[in-house]
Scaffold this motif. Structure first.
Motif, short mmCIF file in Angstrom:
data_model
loop_
_atom_site.label_atom_id
_atom_site.label_comp_id
_atom_site.label_asym_id
_atom_site.label_seq_id
_atom_site.Cartn_x
_atom_site.Cartn_y
_atom_site.Cartn_z
N VAL A 108 -3.29 -11.61 18.37
CA VAL A 108 -3.07 -12.26 17.07
C VAL A 108 -1.60 -12.60 16.91
O VAL A 108 -1.24 -13.72 16.50
N GLU A 109 -0.73 -11.67 17.24
CA GLU A 109 0.71 -11.89 17.11
C GLU A 109 1.17 -13.05 17.99
O GLU A 109 1.97 -13.90 17.56
N ALA A 110 0.66 -13.10 19.22
CA ALA A 110 1.02 -14.19 20.13
C ALA A 110 0.55 -15.53 19.58
O ALA A 110 1.28 -16.53 19.63
N ALA A 111 -0.66 -15.58 19.05
CA ALA A 111 -1.22 -16.83 18.54
C ALA A 111 -0.46 -17.33 17.32
O ALA A 111 -0.24 -18.54 17.16
N LEU A 112 -0.05 -16.43 16.45
CA LEU A 112 0.67 -16.84 15.23
C LEU A 112 2.06 -17.38 15.53
O LEU A 112 2.66 -18.05 14.69
N GLY A 113 2.56 -17.14 16.74
CA GLY A 113 3.87 -17.65 17.13
C GLY A 113 3.82 -19.00 17.82
O GLY A 113 4.85 -19.49 18.29
N LEU A 114 2.65 -19.61 17.88
CA LEU A 114 2.51 -20.90 18.56
C LEU A 114 2.84 -22.05 17.62
O LEU A 114 2.57 -21.99 16.42
N ASP A 115 3.37 -23.11 18.19
CA ASP A 115 3.66 -24.32 17.42
C ASP A 115 2.44 -25.26 17.46
O ASP A 115 1.48 -25.01 18.20
N ASP A 116 2.50 -26.33 16.68
CA ASP A 116 1.37 -27.26 16.58
C ASP A 116 0.87 -27.70 17.95
O ASP A 116 -0.33 -27.65 18.23
N HIS A 117 1.77 -28.16 18.83
CA HIS A 117 1.33 -28.71 20.12
C HIS A 117 0.89 -27.64 21.10
O HIS A 117 0.27 -27.95 22.12
N HIS A 118 1.19 -26.38 20.82
CA HIS A 118 0.65 -25.29 21.64
C HIS A 118 -0.82 -25.03 21.29
O HIS A 118 -1.58 -24.52 22.11
#
Length: 360
Positions: free
Chosen positions: A283-293
């Motif tokens: 969850v923590e990794a996913a919340l740190g993604l930008d739009d194009h990720h």
């Protein structure tokens, strides 16, 4: 306390960290009721007239008037209040770092799963294939014979050189399962039942074959940008967000309600769900993604697919997949049964009316 040790839950409460390294939790600790920020474990209460804690249970059937306890909240003698909220970190700018972060989180979480008594719900998409590629457990798919999920699961199992057990859905099985799903979840709306049907019937077969735990890919679509409405933000009226990342957070906020349905249905079928893609570190990794990720052109779940390349053949890592209720044809055939029973599409919410008739 279910899902984590009291020590881990106590540390999370003391620090206020919503993603403290668990896979979710719910229950009582030190005269307090608490449920994790994503509601990964169900918790129900029945209001009491005194100042103590209300009657509570993880099974709503234990209570006369069960009410879902809100995710991220605690209840003690001072009442109910929110103690956990999802963080909103600045997105990672570097693509390689984003993919590496996701890969490490996913692989660590999946590899930590104990395979004793475990089976895997496998539809052939990237989410369940990550589980299948890294866990030594039998694979199960549910669907009607001509369904997309059965075909996709068979081709993916061949690419992974794994055996596959097919749970063939039938109209009789659907008609029998619908009242059981309603009884377990308390929900009669068509979409909830359609989503639960393939999961429930898969879990029944898994339990009959002697397994008591079922690994599922739940959460990946919400966390990593798997929905069309997220990809189309802000132009899709189904989301309010102005960005893909904002839409991701909108759908993540729906997880407590969805997971409650799924966990109750799977437990009623005789198995305990295991959802490694919903571990705090993922969850923590996913919340740190930008739009194009999350969405890159026409590619949804871009970062997850890139991260999966170390575990999966290219054909699986890049494969699109339908939602289970559509890929299994459970939604189509439940609609067909409703119409055959006289609940025509011109009627308001005709499938829900049919479901309610089966319960009556």
């Amino acid at each position: 306390m279910r899902g984590a040790s009291e020590t881990a839950v106590g540390a999370a409460l003391d620090s206020g960290d919503p993603l403290s390294g668990t896979a979710g939790f719910a229950g009582e600790i030190d005269d307090r009721l608490v449920r994790d920020v994503l509601g990964r474990y169900p918790l129900f209460v029945e209001d009491a007239s005194d100042d103590g804690l209300p009657e509570w249970s993880s099974d709503p059937s234990d209570l006369d008037d069960p009410r879902s306890f809100p995710a991220g909240h605690v209840r003690d003698k001072r009442g109910t209040r929110r103690v956990f909220s999802l963080p909103d970190p600045a997105p990672l700018a570097d693509d390689e770092a984003a993919v590496a972060t996701v890969r490490d989180a996913v692989e660590t979480s999946v590899d930590a799963v104990d395979t004793a008594g475990l089976a895997i719900a496998f539809s052939g998409g990237v989410d369940s294939a990550l589980l299948a590629a890294r866990l030594d457990a039998p694979l199960y798919v549910a669907g009607f014979p001509d369904s997309h999920d059965v075909e996709a699961a068979r081709s993916a199992a061949d690419l992974l050189d794994r055996d596959l057990r097919v749970v063939e859905l039938t109209h009789d099985a659907i008609e029998r399962a619908v009242p059981e799903i309603v009884a377990a979840t308390g929900r009669t709306n068509a979409m909830a039942v359609q989503i639960a049907l393939p999961l429930y019937l898969t879990a029944e077969r898994v339990a009959a074959d002697g397994f008591d735990r079922l690994a599922v890919g739940q959460g990946a679509d919400e966390l990593f940008g798997g929905y069309a409405k997220v990809a189309k933000a802000p132009d899709d009226p189904r989301v309010e967000a102005e960005t893909v990342r904002g839409a991701q957070r909108e759908v993540v906020a729906t997880l407590p309600d969805q997971l409650e349905r799924d966990v109750l249905a799977l437990r009623a079928a005789g198995v305990e769900p295991v959802a490694p893609l919903l571990h705090d570190r993922v969850v923590e990794a996913a919340l740190g993604l930008d739009d194009h990720h999350l969405v890159d052109g026409d590619t949804r779940k871009w970062a997850l697919r890139q991260a999966a390349r170390g575990s999966l053949p290219e054909a699986i890592a890049t494969r699109d997949k339908k939602a289970a209720q559509y890929g299994s044809l459970a939604a189509r055939e439940l609609d067909r049964l409703a119409r055959q029973a006289g609940y025509k599409r011109r009627m308001d919410d005709h499938v829900t009316q049919y479901v309610e008739s089966l319960v009556e």
